[in-house]
Enzyme design. Structure first.
Site, PDB file in Angstrom:
ATOM      1  N   ARG A  50      31.705  -2.655 -41.525  1.00 55.74           N
ATOM      2  CA  ARG A  50      31.780  -2.578 -42.979  1.00 55.74           C
ATOM      3  C   ARG A  50      30.970  -3.655 -43.697  1.00 55.74           C
ATOM      4  O   ARG A  50      30.226  -3.358 -44.628  1.00 55.74           O
ATOM      5  CB  ARG A  50      33.242  -2.660 -43.445  1.00 55.74           C
ATOM      6  CG  ARG A  50      33.990  -1.357 -43.316  1.00 55.74           C
ATOM      7  CD  ARG A  50      35.428  -1.601 -42.980  1.00 55.74           C
ATOM      8  NE  ARG A  50      35.499  -2.133 -41.622  1.00 55.74           N
ATOM      9  CZ  ARG A  50      35.580  -1.368 -40.544  1.00 55.74           C
ATOM     10  NH1 ARG A  50      35.643  -0.077 -40.664  1.00 55.74           N
ATOM     11  NH2 ARG A  50      35.589  -1.904 -39.325  1.00 55.74           N
ATOM     12  N   THR A  51      31.131  -4.900 -43.293  1.00 53.67           N
ATOM     13  CA  THR A  51      30.516  -5.976 -44.086  1.00 53.67           C
ATOM     14  C   THR A  51      28.993  -5.856 -44.067  1.00 53.67           C
ATOM     15  O   THR A  51      28.338  -5.863 -45.115  1.00 53.67           O
ATOM     16  CB  THR A  51      30.978  -7.347 -43.559  1.00 53.67           C
ATOM     17  OG1 THR A  51      32.397  -7.340 -43.461  1.00 53.67           O
ATOM     18  CG2 THR A  51      30.538  -8.457 -44.488  1.00 53.67           C
ATOM     19  N   LYS A  80      17.368 -18.688 -27.581  1.00 56.39           N
ATOM     20  CA  LYS A  80      16.488 -19.708 -26.975  1.00 56.39           C
ATOM     21  C   LYS A  80      16.914 -21.103 -27.396  1.00 56.39           C
ATOM     22  O   LYS A  80      16.177 -22.062 -27.209  1.00 56.39           O
ATOM     23  CB  LYS A  80      15.031 -19.448 -27.406  1.00 56.39           C
ATOM     24  CG  LYS A  80      14.486 -18.128 -26.897  1.00 56.39           C
ATOM     25  CD  LYS A  80      13.040 -17.901 -27.304  1.00 56.39           C
ATOM     26  CE  LYS A  80      12.931 -17.308 -28.680  1.00 56.39           C
ATOM     27  NZ  LYS A  80      11.551 -16.972 -29.072  1.00 56.39           N
ATOM     28  N   ARG A 101      27.322 -13.670 -40.779  1.00 55.31           N
ATOM     29  CA  ARG A 101      28.637 -13.744 -40.118  1.00 55.31           C
ATOM     30  C   ARG A 101      28.471 -14.599 -38.872  1.00 55.31           C
ATOM     31  O   ARG A 101      27.491 -14.448 -38.133  1.00 55.31           O
ATOM     32  CB  ARG A 101      29.145 -12.356 -39.739  1.00 55.31           C
ATOM     33  CG  ARG A 101      30.413 -12.415 -38.901  1.00 55.31           C
ATOM     34  CD  ARG A 101      31.071 -11.081 -38.750  1.00 55.31           C
ATOM     35  NE  ARG A 101      31.710 -10.671 -39.994  1.00 55.31           N
ATOM     36  CZ  ARG A 101      32.415  -9.551 -40.124  1.00 55.31           C
ATOM     37  NH1 ARG A 101      32.546  -8.731 -39.095  1.00 55.31           N
ATOM     38  NH2 ARG A 101      32.975  -9.247 -41.275  1.00 55.31           N
ATOM     39  N   HIS A 129      36.348 -15.179 -45.591  1.00 55.55           N
ATOM     40  CA  HIS A 129      35.624 -13.906 -45.707  1.00 55.55           C
ATOM     41  C   HIS A 129      35.705 -13.553 -47.198  1.00 55.55           C
ATOM     42  O   HIS A 129      36.392 -12.620 -47.605  1.00 55.55           O
ATOM     43  CB  HIS A 129      36.303 -12.847 -44.838  1.00 55.55           C
ATOM     44  CG  HIS A 129      35.505 -11.597 -44.620  1.00 55.55           C
ATOM     45  ND1 HIS A 129      34.324 -11.320 -45.276  1.00 55.55           N
ATOM     46  CD2 HIS A 129      35.726 -10.537 -43.796  1.00 55.55           C
ATOM     47  CE1 HIS A 129      33.871 -10.154 -44.865  1.00 55.55           C
ATOM     48  NE2 HIS A 129      34.702  -9.658 -43.966  1.00 55.55           N
TER      49      HIS A 129
HETATM   50  N1   CP Z   1      36.596  -5.871 -42.931  1.00 50.17           N
HETATM   51  C1   CP Z   1      35.566  -6.253 -42.163  1.00 50.17           C
HETATM   52  O1   CP Z   1      35.126  -7.410 -42.214  1.00 50.17           O
HETATM   53  O2   CP Z   1      35.091  -5.269 -41.339  1.00 50.17           O
HETATM   54  P1   CP Z   1      33.868  -5.445 -40.357  1.00 50.17           P
HETATM   55  O3   CP Z   1      34.287  -6.428 -39.285  1.00 50.17           O
HETATM   56  O4   CP Z   1      33.602  -4.076 -39.814  1.00 50.17           O
HETATM   57  O5   CP Z   1      32.704  -6.000 -41.130  1.00 50.17           O
END
Ligand code: CP
Length: 292
Positions: A50-51, A80, A101, A129
């Protein structure tokens, strides 16, 4: 401006961003071209559906473009030995905004100092998040009236959830009663009540929002976590206008048999709201304008 923590958004900023998201969702095609000369870089060192994809969809829907490294542990020069700071500094020479991320707590906040363009935290370990917290709040505001005093219960692996903790921090800015089924050591408030698993059924009948999370087994295996599973019989006891949220991905705590209940907004509305909110954030970051 970077987006690194949910705590950086006060009520006024949240209201403004949600108003921008409302305008965008009411006529999505109208904004195509607003950032047509801009490029988003997305670098994910952890898996995501999703993110990453909603940020990329958001950028493309605004008329911008995207360059992306998924599985960056293997597919960037991290393999590396390159530091995250060097990766981010390099990418910031190419793009206008970066979403990252990363599995280490605080790594994105540190790397943002090396960037010449805004950095968005797409999730760092169990820490933050922020854009998930915004889309979760937007979903409550948008899919549900805000009752005089919102009652919300959090279930699942709250200790290692990077979605629940930042979300609770911004919820505390509002008139809420928060019920948690396990303690969240980093947050202390008299608006938060810890309830036992045995009391979940009774609480379910009274709440406006159920926020479920999965066992974050990838962060820590050596823990006892809640075995709570939502069943159709339990959903039948909930208020008809209550809503069930889950940041997803889900596991056994939220069976598919729940998906067709009217309270279940996680699969479509919550997910789609993620794109509207991320479009609003990218629009504001990249144009330095607000529609709110
Ligand atoms: N909610 C969320 O962060 O989903 P993903 O891990 O799929 O990005």
């Amino acid at each position: 401006m970077n987006i690194l923590t949910a705590s950086q958004f006060d009520q006024a900023k949240l209201t403004r961003i949600f108003a921008t998201a409302d305008k965008i969702r009411s006529s999505p095609g109208r904004w195509h071209g607003e950032v047509s000369d801009k490029l988003l870089g997305s670098v994910f060192f952890e898996p995501s559906t999703r993110t990453r994809l909603s940020f990329e969809a958001a950028m493309v829907r605004l008329g911008g473009q995207v360059i992306s490294v998924e599985n960056a542990n293997l597919n960037s020069s991290k393999a590396k030995g390159e530091s995250l700071e060097d990766t981010v500094q390099t990418l910031s020479q190419y793009v206008d905004c970066i979403v990252i991320r990363h599995p280490e707590e605080g790594a994105i906040q540190q790397a943002a100092c090396a960037s010449d363009v805004p950095v968005i935290n797409g999730g760092d370990w169990a820490n933050e998040h922020p854009t998930q917290a915004l889309l979760d709040l937007y979903t409550i505001v948008h899919e549900k009236y805000w009752p005089e005093r919102l009652k919300i219960m959090f279930t699942g692996d709250l200790l290692c959830s990077r979605t629940a903790q930042p979300f609770i921090k911004i919820l505390l800015r509002y008139d809420v009663d928060i019920y948690v089924t396990s303690q969240i050591p980093t947050i202390c408030s008299n608006k938060i009540k810890t309830i036992s698993e045995g009391d979940i059924g009774e609480c379910l009948r009274d709440i406006d929002v159920l926020y479920m999370t999965r066992h974050q087994w990838e962060r820590s295996k050596e823990r006892e976590v809640s075995e709570f599973v939502l069943t159709p019989a339990l959903v039948e006891t909930m208020k008809k206008d209550a809503i069930i949220l889950h940041p997803l991905p889900r596991t056994k705590e939220l069976p598919k048999s729940i998906d067709n209940y009217p309270q279940a907004v996680y699969l479509k509305k919550q997910v789609k709201n993620g794109m509207w909110v991320r479009m609003a954030l990218l629009y504001e970051l990249l144009t330095e304008k607000s529609l709110g």
